[in-house]
Design an enzyme around this catalytic site. Structure first.
Site, PDB file in Angstrom:
ATOM      1  N   THR A 191      -0.700  -2.245  -0.355  1.00  0.00           N
ATOM      2  CA  THR A 191      -0.434  -1.942   1.017  1.00  0.00           C
ATOM      3  C   THR A 191       0.516  -0.912   1.112  1.00  0.00           C
ATOM      4  OG1 THR A 191       1.615  -3.201   0.709  1.00  0.00           O
ATOM      5  CG2 THR A 191      -0.498  -4.795   1.542  1.00  0.00           C
ATOM      6  N   ALA A 192       0.724   0.237   1.103  1.00  0.00           N
ATOM      7  CA  ALA A 192       1.427   1.338   1.929  1.00  0.00           C
ATOM      8  C   ALA A 192       0.460   2.298   1.667  1.00  0.00           C
ATOM      9  CB  ALA A 192       2.571   2.025   0.789  1.00  0.00           C
TER      10      ALA A 192
ATOM     11  N   GLU B  18       2.358   4.107  -5.248  1.00  0.00           N
ATOM     12  CA  GLU B  18       1.305   4.758  -6.276  1.00  0.00           C
ATOM     13  C   GLU B  18       1.907   6.151  -6.411  1.00  0.00           C
ATOM     14  OE1 GLU B  18       3.485   5.657  -2.598  1.00  0.00           O
ATOM     15  OE2 GLU B  18       2.030   4.275  -2.293  1.00  0.00           O
TER      16      GLU B  18
ATOM     17  N   ASP C 203      11.311  -0.221   2.874  1.00  0.00           N
ATOM     18  CA  ASP C 203      11.073   0.326   1.777  1.00  0.00           C
ATOM     19  C   ASP C 203      11.470   1.393   0.837  1.00  0.00           C
ATOM     20  OD1 ASP C 203       9.923  -2.738   2.123  1.00  0.00           O
ATOM     21  OD2 ASP C 203       7.564  -1.033   2.413  1.00  0.00           O
TER      22      ASP C 203
ATOM     23  N   ARG D  52      14.145   4.356  -3.878  1.00  0.00           N
ATOM     24  CA  ARG D  52      14.448   5.414  -4.115  1.00  0.00           C
ATOM     25  C   ARG D  52      15.989   4.740  -4.798  1.00  0.00           C
ATOM     26  NH1 ARG D  52      14.538   7.390   1.499  1.00  0.00           N
ATOM     27  NH2 ARG D  52      16.410   6.123   1.963  1.00  0.00           N
TER      28      ARG D  52
ATOM     29  N   GLN E  80       9.092   9.974  -3.593  1.00  0.00           N
ATOM     30  CA  GLN E  80       9.797  10.419  -3.568  1.00  0.00           C
ATOM     31  C   GLN E  80      10.405  11.593  -4.554  1.00  0.00           C
ATOM     32  OE1 GLN E  80      12.177   8.284  -2.629  1.00  0.00           O
ATOM     33  NE2 GLN E  80      10.968   7.547  -1.827  1.00  0.00           N
TER      34      GLN E  80
END
Length: 277
Positions: free
Chosen positions: A179-180, A139, A70, A75, A238
């Site tokens: 879901t992260a 997010e 993911d 990125r 990121q």
């Protein structure tokens, strides 16, 4: 004549790089008229002409093959203002954005050359003092800049006070990002087809501070109430920037979505079950 263009990006590591080189070689042997663009980091390793992700976006490749997890996908999307579709080949760990296993990569790409469906996912736009930050696919997390020190937040939704609370941080996620990080902090799992924004307090002081699911068109303002406390705003893991009570933070749905190549129908619930059991 070029009929279809495919971009390639890869996580660092011998496995993902070797798979990328193999797939590119196979694609070029199948059919003439397929143009291949290779990300700069990957191009150096496999001896191909380099192209940046921005050049892939501007050249409107039909889709980008992302080999990794993911993080590799996030990125790649992070570098594009109007993302082209992404096909994720899973060489990570617990990935919800990657749909294809390495053993199925060749047959999947070969099928996609004849056409494919694009799955669009909402992203979040954040303005800090009116300046637009990189869009979030998963997010936006506001976390304490000082470990073990709580922050006091005030949350307004469409101009109305929703809640104020003390916590280690707050996560504002898309349905895709449910879901992260948001799920790890105790938030709900939301089907990505639902137009929603999820807000999850992180380790709140009050037990009454619970996760919220809001309409996707909501405009959310986050205020830091303690002048002496700073926070970090992290987008998809990121990029990050420091904020304080002097800063105005406004979050809403971005105009341009993230786009993914749809590989199978009705795969979300099966994916959640397989990943979490």
């Amino acid at each position: 004549m070029i009929e279809i263009k495919i971009g390639f990006v890869s996580r660092r590591g011998e496995g993902p790089v070797s798979l990328a080189a193999k797939l590119i070689q196979e694609i070029e042997s199948w059919k003439e008229g397929v143009g291949i663009l290779v990300d700069e980091d990957l191009a150096v390793k496999i001896g191909r002409p380099p192209s940046s992700v921005q050049e892939m976006e501007q050249g409107r490749v039909d889709f980008i093959v992302s080999i990794g997890g993911d993080g590799t996908i996030l990125r790649t999307i992070h570098k594009m203002a109007d993302p082209v579709p992404i096909l994720g080949i899973n060489m990570g760990t617990l990935g919800f954005l990657v749909d294809v296993e390495p053993a199925d990569a060749e047959t999947t790409i070969k099928r996609l050359l004849s056409g494919f469906v694009v799955d669009e996912r909402s992203r979040l736009k954040m303005l800090i003092n009116g300046v637009c930050m990189p869009r979030a696919t998963n997010e936006i997390a506001l976390i304490t800049a000082s470990p073990a020190k709580m922050i006091e937040f005030e949350i307004l939704v469409d101009g109305s006070l929703m809640e104020d609370f003390r916590a280690d941080g707050v996560i504002i996620a898309t349905a895709t990002g449910s879901t992260a990080y948001a799920m790890s902090a105790g938030g709900p799992i939301v089907d990505p087809r639902v137009d929603a924004i999820v807000l999850v307090p992180m380790a709140p002081f009050k037990l009454s501070s619970r996760p919220w699911v809001m309409p996707g068109g909501s405009v959310i303002e986050v205020r830091l109430k303690l002048p002496e406390k700073e926070a970090l705003v992290v987008v998809d893991g990121q990029s990050s920037t420091s904020v304080s009570s002097q800063d105005r933070i406004v979050i809403s749905k971005a105009k341009t979505p993230a786009r993914f190549v749809k590989v199978a129908e009705g795969g979300f619930y099966a994916k959640v079950k397989s990943k979490l059991t």
